[in-house]
Scaffold this motif. Structure first.
Motif, mmCIF file in Angstrom:
data_model
loop_
_atom_site.group_PDB
_atom_site.id
_atom_site.type_symbol
_atom_site.label_atom_id
_atom_site.label_comp_id
_atom_site.label_asym_id
_atom_site.label_seq_id
_atom_site.Cartn_x
_atom_site.Cartn_y
_atom_site.Cartn_z
ATOM 1 N N ASN A 1 -9.635 -4.514 0.299
ATOM 2 C CA ASN A 1 -10.138 -4.702 -1.062
ATOM 3 C C ASN A 1 -9.064 -4.583 -2.141
ATOM 4 O OD1 ASN A 1 -12.791 -5.037 -0.093
ATOM 5 N ND2 ASN A 1 -13.101 -2.822 -0.034
ATOM 6 N N THR A 2 -8.074 -3.738 -1.904
ATOM 7 C CA THR A 2 -7.049 -3.506 -2.929
ATOM 8 C C THR A 2 -5.783 -4.311 -2.677
ATOM 9 O OG1 THR A 2 -7.901 -1.255 -3.234
ATOM 10 C CG2 THR A 2 -5.703 -1.735 -4.126
ATOM 11 N N ASP B 1 -10.701 -0.409 4.462
ATOM 12 C CA ASP B 1 -11.398 -0.911 3.273
ATOM 13 C C ASP B 1 -10.443 -1.001 2.085
ATOM 14 O OD1 ASP B 1 -13.802 -1.245 4.541
ATOM 15 O OD2 ASP B 1 -14.665 0.654 3.855
ATOM 16 N N GLN B 2 -9.601 0.013 1.922
ATOM 17 C CA GLN B 2 -8.618 -0.027 0.833
ATOM 18 C C GLN B 2 -7.628 -1.164 1.030
ATOM 19 O OE1 GLN B 2 -7.489 4.191 1.373
ATOM 20 N NE2 GLN B 2 -7.737 4.414 -0.835
ATOM 21 N N VAL C 1 -4.284 5.379 4.448
ATOM 22 C CA VAL C 1 -4.912 4.263 3.735
ATOM 23 C C VAL C 1 -5.968 3.662 4.647
ATOM 24 C CG1 VAL C 1 -4.542 2.041 2.599
ATOM 25 C CG2 VAL C 1 -2.760 3.790 2.504
ATOM 26 N N THR C 2 -7.190 3.572 4.167
ATOM 27 C CA THR C 2 -8.270 3.050 4.998
ATOM 28 C C THR C 2 -8.214 1.524 5.053
ATOM 29 O OG1 THR C 2 -9.850 2.815 3.179
ATOM 30 C CG2 THR C 2 -9.717 4.979 4.273
ATOM 31 N N ALA D 1 0.823 -1.210 0.000
ATOM 32 C CA ALA D 1 0.000 0.000 0.000
ATOM 33 C C ALA D 1 0.860 1.264 0.000
ATOM 34 C CB ALA D 1 -0.934 -0.003 1.209
#
Length: 215
Positions: free
Chosen positions: A194-195, A190-191, A187-188, A36
């Motif tokens: 999911n990413t 969720d990110q 960076v969340t 990330a």
């Protein structure tokens, strides 16, 4: 990410634990965080040319050969990511370093102050020292079998010192954070999930299950 790295290296990276479920999940979390923030070997700058002399070996390795022998965690710990980043990315840390050194040693060294700040040396020194502090400052947890009052009292005295250490690392962690991510991105979760495929799981229950099976 910094605290994940410290905890993984202290508690889970040893050979007898590295393949355990708690260790592999933590490693996956750490590598997701690295990705990330662009701190994995996938972000290597192919234009960088470095030769490495390894202890006990007569031949030198080029960078591709050397990096091939590193894990993503090694790449992070050794500060290799700094070679793949423009030097101007570290200006905030460099100015912070100059200001602190000037305040301590005075302004009689301006010629040396003008030289590039060795961010790699700073990072390696701070990370190693912070790792040592992490090991020392880990609190004692759980009630001892037999309720040994003397030992419990000793542990509580030690925990008081450990809390003081933990409260004193804020600036060190901030500097390490600036080196790791100069732009201080957010960076969340969720990110991450999911990413970057971050395993968002209940580590406490996984650790408890592992301890029940192994102790």
């Amino acid at each position: 990410m910094l605290h994940k790295l410290l905890e993984y290296r202290r508690n889970w990276a040893a050979r007898d634990r590295a393949q355990s479920k708690p260790a592999t999940i933590r490693l996956a979390q750490l590598e997701a965080l690295q990705e990330a923030f662009g701190l994995t070997k996938q972000h290597v700058n192919l234009l960088v040319r470095v030769k490495y002399s390894l202890v006990g070996q007569r031949t030198e390795l080029n960078r591709a050969q050397y990096l091939n022998g590193l894990t993503n965690v090694d790449y992070l710990v050794q500060g290799e990511f700094l070679r793949d980043r423009p030097e101007e990315s570290n200006l905030a840390v460099a100015e912070r370093a100059r200001a602190r050194v000037r305040a301590v040693y005075g302004s009689g060294h301006e010629e040396r102050m003008a030289r590039p700040v060795q961010i790699g040396w700073l990072y390696n020194y701070l990370l190693n020292y912070r790792q040592d502090l992490y090991a020392v400052a880990q609190p004692e947890q759980g009630m001892l079998e037999g309720f040994a009052v003397g030992l419990l009292y000793g542990q509580e005295l030690a925990n008081a010192v450990k809390r003081t250490i933990q409260q004193s690392t804020a600036e060190m962690d901030e500097v390490l954070g600036l080196i790791l991510d100069p732009s201080q991105r957010v960076v969340t979760m969720d990110q991450l999930v999911n990413t970057y495929r971050y395993p968002n799981v209940d580590l406490e229950s996984i650790d408890l299950e592992w301890r029940m099976e192994n102790y």
